[in-house]
Design a protein around this motif. Structure first.
Motif, PDB file in Angstrom:
ATOM      1  N   LEU A 175       0.830  -1.211   0.000  1.00  0.00           N
ATOM      2  CA  LEU A 175       0.000   0.000   0.000  1.00  0.00           C
ATOM      3  C   LEU A 175       0.858   1.251   0.000  1.00  0.00           C
ATOM      4  O   LEU A 175       0.553   2.231  -0.692  1.00  0.00           O
ATOM      5  N   SER A 176       1.960   1.197   0.727  1.00  0.00           N
ATOM      6  CA  SER A 176       2.805   2.383   0.800  1.00  0.00           C
ATOM      7  C   SER A 176       3.420   2.698  -0.572  1.00  0.00           C
ATOM      8  O   SER A 176       3.512   3.866  -0.968  1.00  0.00           O
ATOM      9  N   VAL A 177       3.784   1.654  -1.349  1.00  0.00           N
ATOM     10  CA  VAL A 177       4.278   1.882  -2.721  1.00  0.00           C
ATOM     11  C   VAL A 177       3.162   2.507  -3.573  1.00  0.00           C
ATOM     12  O   VAL A 177       3.387   3.453  -4.329  1.00  0.00           O
ATOM     13  N   MET A 178       1.941   1.985  -3.400  1.00  0.00           N
ATOM     14  CA  MET A 178       0.814   2.527  -4.178  1.00  0.00           C
ATOM     15  C   MET A 178       0.544   3.989  -3.818  1.00  0.00           C
ATOM     16  O   MET A 178       0.349   4.832  -4.694  1.00  0.00           O
ATOM     17  N   PHE A 179       0.527   4.285  -2.523  1.00  0.00           N
ATOM     18  CA  PHE A 179       0.225   5.664  -2.082  1.00  0.00           C
ATOM     19  C   PHE A 179       1.301   6.626  -2.605  1.00  0.00           C
ATOM     20  O   PHE A 179       0.986   7.720  -3.067  1.00  0.00           O
ATOM     21  N   ASP A 180       2.577   6.228  -2.513  1.00  0.00           N
ATOM     22  CA  ASP A 180       3.682   7.076  -2.999  1.00  0.00           C
ATOM     23  C   ASP A 180       3.517   7.365  -4.480  1.00  0.00           C
ATOM     24  O   ASP A 180       3.669   8.500  -4.933  1.00  0.00           O
ATOM     25  N   ALA A 181       3.230   6.279  -5.246  1.00  0.00           N
ATOM     26  CA  ALA A 181       3.080   6.433  -6.695  1.00  0.00           C
ATOM     27  C   ALA A 181       1.945   7.412  -6.996  1.00  0.00           C
ATOM     28  O   ALA A 181       2.064   8.288  -7.850  1.00  0.00           O
ATOM     29  N   GLU A 182       0.873   7.274  -6.244  1.00  0.00           N
ATOM     30  CA  GLU A 182      -0.303   8.119  -6.451  1.00  0.00           C
ATOM     31  C   GLU A 182       0.038   9.591  -6.178  1.00  0.00           C
ATOM     32  O   GLU A 182      -0.341  10.469  -6.940  1.00  0.00           O
ATOM     33  N   ARG A 183       0.793   9.808  -5.093  1.00  0.00           N
ATOM     34  CA  ARG A 183       1.187  11.190  -4.759  1.00  0.00           C
ATOM     35  C   ARG A 183       1.998  11.825  -5.876  1.00  0.00           C
ATOM     36  O   ARG A 183       1.934  13.012  -6.120  1.00  0.00           O
ATOM     37  N   GLN A 184       2.789  10.951  -6.582  1.00  0.00           N
ATOM     38  CA  GLN A 184       3.634  11.481  -7.667  1.00  0.00           C
ATOM     39  C   GLN A 184       2.911  11.482  -9.012  1.00  0.00           C
ATOM     40  O   GLN A 184       3.516  11.756 -10.040  1.00  0.00           O
ATOM     41  N   GLY A 185       1.631  11.126  -8.997  1.00  0.00           N
ATOM     42  CA  GLY A 185       0.858  11.133 -10.247  1.00  0.00           C
ATOM     43  C   GLY A 185       1.261  10.010 -11.190  1.00  0.00           C
ATOM     44  O   GLY A 185       1.106  10.128 -12.411  1.00  0.00           O
ATOM     45  N   LEU A 186       1.806   8.909 -10.660  1.00  0.00           N
ATOM     46  CA  LEU A 186       2.257   7.799 -11.512  1.00  0.00           C
ATOM     47  C   LEU A 186       1.155   6.756 -11.696  1.00  0.00           C
ATOM     48  O   LEU A 186       0.218   6.686 -10.901  1.00  0.00           O
ATOM     49  N   MET A 187       1.325   5.944 -12.717  1.00  0.00           N
ATOM     50  CA  MET A 187       0.337   4.881 -12.991  1.00  0.00           C
ATOM     51  C   MET A 187       0.901   3.553 -12.495  1.00  0.00           C
ATOM     52  O   MET A 187       2.024   3.186 -12.815  1.00  0.00           O
ATOM     53  N   THR A 188       0.104   2.856 -11.682  1.00  0.00           N
ATOM     54  CA  THR A 188       0.568   1.605 -11.063  1.00  0.00           C
ATOM     55  C   THR A 188      -0.222   0.410 -11.575  1.00  0.00           C
ATOM     56  O   THR A 188      -1.452   0.466 -11.644  1.00  0.00           O
ATOM     57  N   VAL A 189       0.475  -0.672 -11.900  1.00  0.00           N
ATOM     58  CA  VAL A 189      -0.187  -1.950 -12.170  1.00  0.00           C
ATOM     59  C   VAL A 189       0.123  -2.903 -11.027  1.00  0.00           C
ATOM     60  O   VAL A 189       1.287  -3.096 -10.665  1.00  0.00           O
ATOM     61  N   ARG A 190      -0.931  -3.457 -10.439  1.00  0.00           N
ATOM     62  CA  ARG A 190      -0.769  -4.497  -9.413  1.00  0.00           C
ATOM     63  C   ARG A 190      -1.085  -5.808 -10.105  1.00  0.00           C
ATOM     64  O   ARG A 190      -2.248  -6.098 -10.426  1.00  0.00           O
ATOM     65  N   LEU A 191      -0.049  -6.593 -10.367  1.00  0.00           N
ATOM     66  CA  LEU A 191      -0.172  -7.784 -11.206  1.00  0.00           C
ATOM     67  C   LEU A 191      -0.329  -9.034 -10.334  1.00  0.00           C
ATOM     68  O   LEU A 191       0.580  -9.420  -9.603  1.00  0.00           O
ATOM     69  N   HIS A 192      -1.512  -9.634 -10.431  1.00  0.00           N
ATOM     70  CA  HIS A 192      -1.823 -10.829  -9.629  1.00  0.00           C
ATOM     71  C   HIS A 192      -1.803 -12.071 -10.496  1.00  0.00           C
ATOM     72  O   HIS A 192      -2.104 -12.013 -11.688  1.00  0.00           O
TER      73      HIS A 192
END
Ligand code: SAH
Length: 252
Positions: free
Chosen positions: A62-79
């Protein structure tokens, strides 16, 4: 934005076209390293930051996701497979909702579909079984008693067991105690759709011995039920010439 993506269960070219596009565009990728084919990451941008969630806690993910979001980045969570089965996605989605972070969900080919393909198998044969029970033996994660393997076994439907390869002595005893005959056909599918996929046919009473003999300890699905025999079924009504459908009149 966070994109939950099903990677498919093994072969890298089984990801959906949409999933592949998202992976190519991602600035941050968090992948389930224990089961996702690393070849999928070859598609990532040179600059993408890649994290292996097998080594992380929920809080770290979650912390990686929140950081990415703060920087306006696009995240893929690959399951692995499709995230809807044993994917632990709800807890991530709830945490994102709490923070007001937008997400979406792209499905994938679950391993129970990959295993059917490995066996050239139809799980739902007329007159044999019309249902598939997807379940697991209780491990560190408990299973509610009313849906124990023994309870489901009473239906003698097609059953696909996830996360149970290490518990096969107990699994086969439960299957038989619940109602399957000991000689009911069964299959073990190891690493469905991966290059080193292996399949074994046995019976419910020989599951543990078969896995032991072939050294299958994990990354496998157990399939049991009379449908594993793939014979003794009635032909379909849908394609029966005597039967009219919305799209085709009867031919006789
Ligand atoms: N979401 C995944 C399942 C994750 S639980 C899916 O849809 O497939 C992990 C378990 O899935 C493993 O312990 C194993 O039982 C099964 N599994 C995952 N990939 C597999 C594969 N390629 N072949 C056989 N079993 C697999």
């Amino acid at each position: 934005m966070i994109h939950f993506v099903g990677a498919g269960c093994g072969a890298a070219d089984l990801i959906t076209v949409r999933g592949q596009r998202l992976l190519r565009e991602a600035d941050v990728i968090i992948y389930a390293g224990s089961l996702v084919n690393p070849a999928l990451l070859d598609d990532a941008k040179e600059s993408a930051k890649i994290y292996n969630s097998a080594e992380m806690t929920l809080e770290e993910v979650l912390s990686v996701m929140f950081d990415a979001e703060r920087q306006g980045l696009m995240t893929v969570r690959l399951h692995t497979g499709d995230p809807c089965l044993y994917g632990a996605i709800r807890e991530q989605m709830d945490a994102l909702e709490k923070q007001g972070i937008a997400y979406d969900y792209t499905p994938g080919v679950s391993s129970f579909c990959g295993a059917a393909a490995a066996l050239n198998m139809e799980y739902t044969l007329p007159d044999v079984s019309q249902s598939v029970v997807i379940t697991r033996m209780a491990g560190r994660t408990p299973v509610p008693e009313r849906e124990s393997v023994r309870a489901f076994a009473a239906h003698k439907a097609t059953m696909v067991l996830f996360l149970s390869t290490g518990l096969l002595e107990k699994t086969q005893a439960e299957l038989i105690a619940g109602g399957y005959e000991p000689d009911t056909p069964a299959a073990i599918v190891y690493k469905a759709t991966w290059p080193d996929e292996r399949t074994y046919l046995c019976t419910v009473s020989t599951l543990a011995a078969c896995a032991k003999k072939n050294e299958v300890k994990k990354t496998a699905l157990i399939i049991v039920g009379d449908t594993v025999r793939q014979s003794g079924y009635a032909r379909s009504e849908l394609y029966n010439p005597a039967f009219s459908t919305e799209f085709r009149p009867a031919k006789e």
